[in-house]
Design an enzyme around this catalytic site. Structure first.
Site, mmCIF file in Angstrom:
data_model
loop_
_atom_site.group_PDB
_atom_site.id
_atom_site.type_symbol
_atom_site.label_atom_id
_atom_site.label_comp_id
_atom_site.label_asym_id
_atom_site.label_seq_id
_atom_site.Cartn_x
_atom_site.Cartn_y
_atom_site.Cartn_z
ATOM 1 N N ALA A 69 1.505 4.968 0.333
ATOM 2 C CA ALA A 69 2.300 5.560 1.410
ATOM 3 C C ALA A 69 1.632 6.792 2.010
ATOM 4 C CB ALA A 69 3.705 5.896 0.912
ATOM 5 N N THR A 70 0.850 7.517 1.224
ATOM 6 C CA THR A 70 0.154 8.680 1.786
ATOM 7 C C THR A 70 -0.768 8.228 2.914
ATOM 8 O OG1 THR A 70 0.243 9.879 -0.304
ATOM 9 C CG2 THR A 70 -1.449 10.576 1.271
ATOM 10 N N ASN B 39 12.445 11.979 -1.770
ATOM 11 C CA ASN B 39 11.959 11.752 -3.125
ATOM 12 C C ASN B 39 12.489 12.760 -4.142
ATOM 13 O OD1 ASN B 39 10.073 12.883 -1.067
ATOM 14 N ND2 ASN B 39 9.118 13.741 -2.880
ATOM 15 N N GLN C 192 10.530 5.582 -0.807
ATOM 16 C CA GLN C 192 11.576 5.622 -1.837
ATOM 17 C C GLN C 192 12.666 4.573 -1.606
ATOM 18 O OE1 GLN C 192 11.771 7.344 -4.622
ATOM 19 N NE2 GLN C 192 10.009 8.683 -4.313
ATOM 20 N N HIS D 49 3.868 1.429 -5.939
ATOM 21 C CA HIS D 49 4.208 1.979 -7.262
ATOM 22 C C HIS D 49 5.582 2.629 -7.318
ATOM 23 C CE1 HIS D 49 3.456 6.442 -6.954
ATOM 24 N NE2 HIS D 49 2.734 6.081 -5.913
ATOM 25 N N THR E 262 -12.610 -3.752 2.024
ATOM 26 C CA THR E 262 -12.279 -4.971 1.286
ATOM 27 C C THR E 262 -10.876 -4.859 0.718
ATOM 28 O OG1 THR E 262 -14.589 -5.313 0.746
ATOM 29 C CG2 THR E 262 -12.977 -6.427 -0.659
ATOM 30 N N CYS F 252 7.901 20.759 -8.321
ATOM 31 C CA CYS F 252 7.999 19.385 -7.849
ATOM 32 C C CYS F 252 6.683 18.875 -7.315
ATOM 33 C CB CYS F 252 9.078 19.235 -6.796
ATOM 34 S SG CYS F 252 10.427 18.251 -7.425
HETATM 35 C C1 PLP Z 1 5.526 8.652 -3.372
HETATM 36 C C2 PLP Z 1 5.780 8.967 -1.953
HETATM 37 C C3 PLP Z 1 4.741 9.031 -1.018
HETATM 38 C C4 PLP Z 1 3.291 8.839 -1.411
HETATM 39 O O1 PLP Z 1 3.048 7.527 -1.786
HETATM 40 P P1 PLP Z 1 1.670 7.125 -2.509
HETATM 41 O O2 PLP Z 1 1.668 5.650 -2.499
HETATM 42 O O3 PLP Z 1 1.770 7.709 -3.883
HETATM 43 O O4 PLP Z 1 0.567 7.713 -1.711
HETATM 44 C C5 PLP Z 1 5.051 9.312 0.284
HETATM 45 N N1 PLP Z 1 6.319 9.523 0.660
HETATM 46 C C6 PLP Z 1 7.352 9.472 -0.207
HETATM 47 C C7 PLP Z 1 8.733 9.694 0.287
HETATM 48 C C8 PLP Z 1 7.109 9.201 -1.535
HETATM 49 O O5 PLP Z 1 8.134 9.160 -2.393
#
Ligand code: PLP
Length: 392
Positions: free
Chosen positions: A72-73, A152, A180, A202, A240, A326
């Site tokens: 997500a980052t 989160n 989330q 994850h 890839t 946090c």
């Molecule tokens: C965990 C999280 C991210 C980051 O996700 P990653 O896959 O660890 O890079 C971004 N936004 C929220 C709201 C998250 O909970």
């Protein structure tokens, strides 16, 4: 020592069924999904296609609108910087809100340094954005609104459908960090009017290091890639493909989809059980975040007169997060709690309980008992505790 994992907003364990689905793609089916000349490549490509479909199904998108990323980052960076880069140097305006994940806030900050204008909306005491405030902040040159689905730290849900309708009406793109929320509650890119949506495997019992960005194709959202190379993912994200990871993300989405209603209800019952035990078991405890509009598995509370870090140390056998660390790299009180107007004293005494798929009622009861015990002990020895708060 028993270990109880109650930090499911930080990450979730890989579901054994997800791992089983992934294993063949580390072993016999190890091919590169871009190899067009043999069956190894074809097997990998068809697994990736299936993953795309499983994700699209869960969020009510189309498989062709899914771009695979490292998480997500990266999805947040690609969505925000990618939309802005289409404008090149012409600048423009973006809207976000104060309790977003750092991936969103820092992407916006990076754009600010490149000459873009960013409005960071404030939230109410529960952590919600007022849709009217989004509407008021939209200008002629607004490119994008980025508002998360669920926070989160405090679990607060944002009014996505209302914000999406406003963005659509005003012809502004809507990005949603749903890391989330996806797999936990219904997230529907059509119903919510979402143009770009970030997903992380994850956080929904899939593997780390893989995620996706939904990019709407009708009407088509234009993006400039962050990573150039072989032109994978329709040129939006070269590299890839992480085939086992994608298979895991897809399997995790399918499992979440099938069990969502029942699992949500079960986890909510566990959360309410924990909450009731804690609130019945001690005084001077405060709930952070929204009383109802929150993730089923999230409970964030402040224990007056207790330092959250000390409490976590005392509860060594239970994996938790505290609002004082946090972001763990810093020892500042949580910026999320501060945005809600929670005083520093209470922010520093906050603990996040993140309940997930594999937690049991017995674990909740053990954790509640240990927290009550440990809070009592810390309050007894605290020089700051008021006499009222000290146990007689
Ligand atoms: C965990 C999280 C991210 C980051 O996700 P990653 O896959 O660890 O890079 C971004 N936004 C929220 C709201 C998250 O909970």
């Amino acid at each position: 020592m028993t270990h109880i994992y109650l930090d499911n907003q930080a990450t979730t364990p890989v579901d054994p069924r997800v791992l089983d689905a992934m294993l063949p793609y580390f072993k016999q089916d190890f091919g590169n999904a871009a190899s067009r000349t043999h069956s190894y490549g074809w097997a990998a490509e068809s697994a990736v296609d299936r993953g795309r479909e499983q994700i699209a199904e869960l969020i009510h998108g189309d498989a062709r609108e899914i771009i695979f990323t490292s998480g997500a980052t990266e999805s947040d960076n690609l969505a925000i910087k990618g939309v802005a880069a289409v404008r090149r140097d012409r600048g423009g305006h973006l809207i976000t809100q104060a309790t977003e994940h750092h991936a969103v806030l820092d992407s916006c900050k990076a754009l600010k340094r490149r000459g873009f204008d960013v409005t960071v909306l404030s939230v109410d005491r529960y952590g919600q954005v007022e849709p009217g405030a989004v509407s008021e902040a939209i200008r002629e040159d607004t490119l994008l609104v980025s508002i998360m689905a669920a926070n989160n730290e405090i679990g607060t849900l944002q009014p996505l459908a209302e914000i999406g309708a406003i963005c659509r009406e005003r012809n502004v793109l809507f990005h949603c960090d749903a890391a989330q929320a996806v797999g936990k509650l219904p997230v529907d890119v059509q119903a919510f009017g979402i143009d770009l949506l970030s997903i992380s495997a994850h956080k929904l019992y899939g593997p780390k290091g893989v995620g996706a960005l939904y990019v709407r194709s009708r009407p088509r959202v234009r993006l400039v890639a962050e990573i150039d190379g072989g032109g994978h993912e329709r040129g939006m994200r070269s590299g890839t493909l992480n085939v086992p990871g994608i298979v895991g993300l897809g399997a995790a989405c399918e499992l979440a989809h099938a069990g969502m209603a029942a699992e949500g209800a079960r986890i909510r019952r566990l959360r309410e059980r924990l909450k009731t035990r804690l609130f019945d078991g001690m005084d001077d405890i405060h709930l952070n975040g929204h009383p109802e509009k929150r993730l089923d598995g999230n409970l964030n509370v402040s224990f007056e007169g207790v330092d959250g870090e000390s409490l976590m140390v005392g509860l060594g056998e239970i994996a938790l997060s505290s609002g004082s660390a946090c972001t763990s790299a810093s020892l500042e009180p949580s910026y999320v709690l501060r945005a809600l107007g929670v005083p520093n004293r209470l922010a520093e005494s906050s603990i996040r309980f993140g309940i997930g798929r594999f937690n049991t009622e017995a674990e909740i009861d053990t954790a509640a008992g240990r927290v009550i015990e440990e809070v009592g002990r810390l309050r007894d020895i605290s020089p700051y505790a008021s006499p009222k708060r000290k146990r007689s």
